[in-house]
Design an enzyme around this catalytic site. Structure first.
Site, PDB file in Angstrom:
ATOM      1  CE  LYS A 106     -18.907 -15.949  39.434  1.00 11.27           C
ATOM      2  NZ  LYS A 106     -19.152 -15.272  40.710  1.00 11.27           N
ATOM      3  N   GLY A 220     -22.655 -26.516  50.295  1.00 12.67           N
ATOM      4  CA  GLY A 220     -21.247 -26.341  49.946  1.00 12.67           C
ATOM      5  C   GLY A 220     -20.602 -25.387  50.941  1.00 12.67           C
TER       6      GLY A 220
HETATM    7  N1  GLU Z   1     -17.246 -16.187  43.650  1.00 13.13           N
HETATM    8  C1  GLU Z   1     -17.497 -15.272  44.716  1.00 13.13           C
HETATM    9  C2  GLU Z   1     -18.649 -14.348  44.357  1.00 13.13           C
HETATM   10  O1  GLU Z   1     -19.484 -14.674  43.529  1.00 13.13           O
HETATM   11  C3  GLU Z   1     -16.245 -14.542  45.172  1.00 13.13           C
HETATM   12  C4  GLU Z   1     -15.551 -13.719  44.133  1.00 13.13           C
HETATM   13  C5  GLU Z   1     -14.202 -13.174  44.581  1.00 13.13           C
HETATM   14  O2  GLU Z   1     -13.803 -13.405  45.709  1.00 13.13           O
HETATM   15  O3  GLU Z   1     -13.554 -12.531  43.757  1.00 13.13           O
HETATM   16  O4  GLU Z   1     -18.814 -13.320  44.936  1.00 13.13           O
END
Ligand code: GLU
Length: 415
Positions: A106, A220
């Site tokens: 992340k 969102g």
């Molecule tokens: N931000 C999204 C999540 O928390 C997608 C992450 C991604 O597609 O790599 O799952």
């Protein structure tokens, strides 16, 4: 004792419980409790008035036993290193719950993007990606959108990385615009995946979705699309909100008209024919389905006992605290945990990456049906574990997932 609210401490506790229930010795938890690699970067950005402002950013790679690290980048004023570390850990667990060959990562930048002009945002996005460039790559770590980031920002990321490499590298980022190697269906994927799991959960508890009432917290990309898809299945969306306020109509709202209103006025609040509703009231409404689709820690020990929904589909990451989880479970509420409910986003990110690597693209129907197969299988596995072990759905998801990650670590010789 004060309620545990630090998301990193929460995920560590969740991992510890899972490792204990799986009968592992401490070595598994010791390896999973901290990310493999964390980078903090300082990003100077030239503002439109000629001044320089410095922003702080992070990238955390939690675990790469199963495959390259994967996870979004969040641009939000409340981002902290602990939050990013927690979210990267949840990505490891999430990818493993749905059985896709990634570990978790992340990223985050401490910024309110709504206060930047488009060109300032572009310079920040490019600056952040340059700063983390040595850490990412199609075989290493593949960022994607998260809270307050979008396909345009992914396009800048991909462009910056491609310039550094000297050739086009679409596979370094997912959630890109369609004409830059994005996947059909990616924008709607988080909500679509969540909707599949809600449909399966409704079958299990005998809830008819036709006419079922829904409240959505956060409007969102995830929340607004979930509202639209659930309305298509016959549900009645009675309340929605965003960071500026809420709108409630027991007769039901047209999700697309609400989205138009938000586009025009920057909030769902004041949508014609609705009453204002606070975030707290929305969560406690007498509805069949509740969708938290914003940020962490909104369902806590303070409000969990007042929640009346039969199913909670966690589109957001980390919306429910461990204390709240216990109360919801005791009250017979079926919580579809974030690491399962919102895994559709990363699943279609996986499809996008696969399409980039083979340079051959699928239709939206193909993407959606592959997504449905993965989500339904994962839901059934977690639900079966929940029944078999007599634990809540979150614990069940951890049991399924941590075992897969631990097996990979063991067979690689890490343990
Ligand atoms: N931000 C999204 C999540 O928390 C997608 C992450 C991604 O597609 O790599 O799952």
């Amino acid at each position: 004792m004060a309620e545990l609210l630090n998301p990193f401490k929460i995920v560590q506790q969740q991992l510890k419980t899972a490792c204990e229930k799986l009968g592992y010795d401490d070595s598994v938890y010791e390896l999973l409790k901290e990310p493999e690699k964390v980078l903090t970067v300082n990003i100077p950005v030239k503002m439109d008035d000629g001044s320089i402002k410095t922003f702080i950013g992070f990238r955390s790679q939690h675990n790469t036993a199963v495959g390259p690290a994967k996870g979004g980048v969040r641009f939000h004023p409340d981002v902290t290193l602990d939050e990013v570390k927690a979210l990267s850990t949840w990505m490891t667990i999430k990818c493993s719950v749905v059985g896709i060959p990634y570990g978790g990562a992340k990223g985050g930048v401490v910024v309110n993007p709504k206060e930047l002009s488009k060109s300032e945002l572009e310079r920040l996005a490019r600056g952040y990606f340059r700063a983390i460039a040595s850490m990412v790559g199609p075989e290493k770590d593949i960022p994607a959108p998260d809270v307050y980031t979008n396909p345009q920002i992914m396009a800048w990321f991909m462009d910056e990385y491609s310039k550094l490499k000297g050739y086009n590298t679409p596979g370094v980022v997912t959630g890109k615009p369609l004409n830059l190697g994005g996947s059909a269906g990616r924008n709607e994927a988080t909500a679509r995946g969540c909707t599949f799991t809600i449909r399966e959960a409704a079958k299990e508890i005998g809830l008819d979705l036709n006419g079922a009432t829904v409240a959505v917290q956060g409007y969102g990309n995830a929340g607004s699309v979930a509202a639209k898809l659930l309305a298509e299945l016959g549900c009645k969306i009675v309340a929605v909100n965003d960071s500026k306020g809420g709108a409630y109509n027991p007769e039901g709202l047209d999700p697309l008209a609400v989205l138009k209103h938000k586009e025009n006025t920057s909030t769902v609040k004041g949508f014609p024919g609705t009453k204002d509703i606070s975030g707290e009231e929305l969560l406690e409404l007498d509805v069949d389905i509740l969708i938290p689709a914003a940020l962490e820690n909104v369902i806590t020990s303070k409000n969990a006992a007042n929640i009346k929904a039969k199913i909670i589909g966690e589109c957001a990451n980390g919306p429910t605290t461990p204390e709240a989880d216990k109360i919801l479970y005791k009250n017979g509420i079926l919580v579809i945990p974030d690491i399962l409910a919102n895994a559709g986003g990363v699943t279609v990110s996986y499809f996008e990456w696969v399409q980039n690597l083979m340079n051959y693209y699928w239709s939206e129907e193909e993407v959606n049906s592959k997504l449905e197969a993965i989500m339904v299988k994962a839901f059934k596995e977690v639900y079966a574990m929940h029944k078999e072990k007599g634990v809540n759905m979150r614990e069940a998801a951890y049991l399924v997932s941590v075992k897969r990650v631990a097996d990979a670590m063991k067979i690689r010789g890490w343990l």
